[in-house]
Structures are given as structure tokens and as C-alpha cells.
Design an enzyme around this catalytic site. Sequence first.
Site, mmCIF file in Angstrom:
data_model
loop_
_atom_site.group_PDB
_atom_site.id
_atom_site.type_symbol
_atom_site.label_atom_id
_atom_site.label_comp_id
_atom_site.label_asym_id
_atom_site.label_seq_id
_atom_site.Cartn_x
_atom_site.Cartn_y
_atom_site.Cartn_z
ATOM 1 N N SER A 135 -113.920 27.256 40.739
ATOM 2 C CA SER A 135 -113.828 28.705 40.511
ATOM 3 C C SER A 135 -114.842 29.235 39.521
ATOM 4 O O SER A 135 -114.507 30.021 38.625
ATOM 5 C CB SER A 135 -112.426 29.092 40.048
ATOM 6 O OG SER A 135 -111.531 28.861 41.069
ATOM 7 N N SER A 136 -116.082 28.818 39.693
ATOM 8 C CA SER A 136 -117.130 29.374 38.825
ATOM 9 C C SER A 136 -117.237 30.879 39.051
ATOM 10 O O SER A 136 -117.512 31.638 38.121
ATOM 11 C CB SER A 136 -118.473 28.692 39.106
ATOM 12 O OG SER A 136 -118.770 28.729 40.480
ATOM 13 N N ASP A 181 -107.331 31.920 41.888
ATOM 14 C CA ASP A 181 -108.409 31.606 40.936
ATOM 15 C C ASP A 181 -108.512 32.650 39.830
ATOM 16 O O ASP A 181 -108.635 32.320 38.647
ATOM 17 C CB ASP A 181 -109.753 31.506 41.674
ATOM 18 C CG ASP A 181 -109.695 30.522 42.830
ATOM 19 O OD1 ASP A 181 -108.741 29.711 42.875
ATOM 20 O OD2 ASP A 181 -110.594 30.562 43.687
HETATM 21 C C1 GLA Z 1 -110.392 29.132 47.114
HETATM 22 C C2 GLA Z 1 -109.828 30.559 47.058
HETATM 23 C C3 GLA Z 1 -108.379 30.545 46.568
HETATM 24 C C4 GLA Z 1 -107.532 29.563 47.371
HETATM 25 C C5 GLA Z 1 -108.220 28.206 47.469
HETATM 26 C C6 GLA Z 1 -107.490 27.258 48.377
HETATM 27 O O1 GLA Z 1 -110.482 28.601 45.838
HETATM 28 O O2 GLA Z 1 -110.607 31.340 46.183
HETATM 29 O O3 GLA Z 1 -107.849 31.832 46.631
HETATM 30 O O4 GLA Z 1 -107.238 30.079 48.638
HETATM 31 O O5 GLA Z 1 -109.559 28.322 47.930
HETATM 32 O O6 GLA Z 1 -106.250 26.936 47.849
#
Ligand code: GLA
Length: 394
Positions: A135-136, A181
Site C-alpha cells: 500500500s505505498s 488500505d
Molecule cells: C488491494 C486493494 C484493497 C484490497 C486488497 C485485496 O490492496 O487496494 O482494497 O482489495 O487489494 O485484499
Amino acid sequence: MTLKELTAHIAAEFQKHYGRAPRWIVAAPGRVNVIGEHTDYNDGFVLPMAIERYAIMAADAPLPGSVSAQSKINIFDAHFDETATIDISAPVTKGTPKWSNYIRGVLCGFQNRGVKIPALDVAFMSTVPLGGGLSSSAALEVCTATLIEAATGKAIDPIEKALLAQKAEHDFAGVPCGIMDQFISALGREGHLLLLDCRTRKTELVPMSDPSVALLVINTNVKHELSGGEYAERRAQCEEAAAKLGVKSLRDVTAEQLEQGKGKLSELVFRRARHVIGEIERTVHAAEGIRQSNWPTVGQFMYASHAALRDDYEVSCAELDAVVEIAEDIGYQGGIYGCRMTGGGFGGCCVALVKASAVDSISKTIAAEYKKKTGIDATIFSSRPASGATILKS
Ligand code: GLA
């Protein structure tokens, strides 16, 4: 780099680039999801934690009389030595460089709330690996939102902040992501995982402070790209399953009901739904296991999660599978309780729950075996659950 070191570093970068000290410094963390994958956009549960890897920004109002004084935000990316300039005198739109769109999307979100964005000089850097499934992008979005809060002196509700950041990802980065995220980056708390009910948006902090266990993040160093269409396709398949089963979302379906409705779904869509429904259940049980420090049970749910993501949801890849196989070989005797891919998939990272005393030996073995199997160097680190977005200097 610790957050303290990182703070000093970005302050020095700001000073070097703009010739004065910053007035504000803010940071927002990346995340690792312990369990609950591809459940957020199905109204299910997720169980992420914020990691000690951050997007960080140092900023000040531009000097009076400078070109930027009224109408521009300059963002100097200290790592890539590149500057983005965003005009804030009009509604903010998509633009270049590409990474500035995460920032632009958030600024636009504030404008839509009627906030007058102040002109700013900003220095930015991130220790969240790019494209690693940690989640950068959410960290960058939430960091930007936190900077605007600091610079305007007006905090917004953290849930609204997370939603604003999610909308930036949808509209400016083209990824129809769920809410996990941005929520964890905004709402994470030191020493805790966050159990989030994505339907009600109710959150519960689950303490994770047992010193005998650690979470290892193993980056396959295979880049993942969620705007490539696979993510959106999975989402559409889930919506199709829910529609054919006559419910609003897969959260409303039990494993038994899915079996009964099997005839209404194609084989592929059935498997997608089976992952989601199983994963929602696994997440709730794993949270219970963590509350009770029942690590072997939590580990089993993690392995089961990986198998479903690999076989039913088909979002794993050879390198992620290789890491999980190596973890299974090391096994409980070697100090590993469980391991799974984490994040959207198609590359990126695995997360392993391990005995704290075995972190070093496990890291060495995984690195060596992974290199042998794939020819790639993995990057491995452990992180305690970190705090969500913070204003470090105001
Ligand atoms: C990405 C998306 C999240 C989630 C994940 C899978 O990180 O940004 O919202 O759906 O994939 O769990």
C-alpha cells in the site's frame, strides 16, 4: 530507518532543497494484511496492521513573493530527485508525473469538500516499497491528506479521510480498490491489528504485543500492478456471484448457501465466491485466535487463505507460491506458524507469522531457498504494528 531517523532525514532534505526549515512534517504508514484478502469490496472483514514503513512529507508555505506564493504546490521527491508542481487555483485534475496523481486526487477531494488548499513547498519520500503490495499508494494518499489537515489546522474525521483517499485511488489512479488500505493507514494503532468490518465500517483494535511472535514480510520483488484489469475483473466476478445468488454482496452468503446455489454460477465464478466466503470466515476466526494468542491456529488460517487465493481466486503467482512452500518446509519445528500472500496479489509480498526467536534463521533460510528456486533476491523484514497517520511537527 526508524520514524525518528526518517523525520530528521526529510527535514534535512527539505532544508537542502528549499533553503529553510520545514514548518510541518507528517507521515502515513504502509500496511501488511495479516488475513482477509479480497474481502473488503465484498462487505467482509479484513485484519491488516500498519507497518514501520512510511510515506513522509515536510512542508512550509512558499516564501512571499515567490511564483508559488498563491497558487501552487511544489512536491520535491527526495528519492527520485523529481519535482511535481500542482496548480491549486483551479479544480485539481490528473497530470504528470504519474505519481503526482495520488496527491492530485486527494487535493481534489479536499476541494470537493469546500476546503481552500493552501500553497505549499513540500519534500517527500517513502520507505514503503513501490509496487510491493504494501500500500505505498494508500500511504502517499493518506500522508497528503494529513499534510492538508496540518497546513489548514483542521482535522477531518479519520474515516472520512480514508474514504477521501480511497476515492483518489479510484478516480485518479484507476484502481477500483476497497477500503482496507486507506483505513489502516489512517486508523492504525501501535501494537494493534485492525479488525475492520467493511460493511458497517466498525473497527476493533486487536492487540498484537506478545513478544514471542513476530510478523515477517517477504517481498518477492516481483512487481504487482493492480490497474492491469485483473483486480477489476475479480471484483466484477464477485458482483456477478452476488447478483445471481440474489444478495447485495457475498457477505450475505454462507458456505452452505453457496453450495445450494452452485447451479446458478459458472464454475469459475463459483470458485471466486468460495474464496471470498471462506476468507471472511477465516478472518473472524483468525482474529479470535490472535486475541487468545493461539498462534498455531492463526497460522493454519493463513495457510488456508493462501491456498484459496492460489487455487480459487487465482491471484497468486509462482514466486508467492514458492515463498509459501519454503515456509511450509521450514514448518512449525523451524518456527513458522503460517504464511500467505498479502495484498492484491500477482506479485508483491508474503506475510509469515513466526517465533520471534527464529526471525534471523528463518529470514536467512527463506532468502537462500527463494534465490535457489527463482533466481531472485527477496527482501525480508519484520515489523511491529505501527501507528497510523501522524503529524510529527506542527
Ligand atoms: C488491494 C486493494 C484493497 C484490497 C486488497 C485485496 O490492496 O487496494 O482494497 O482489495 O487489494 O485484499
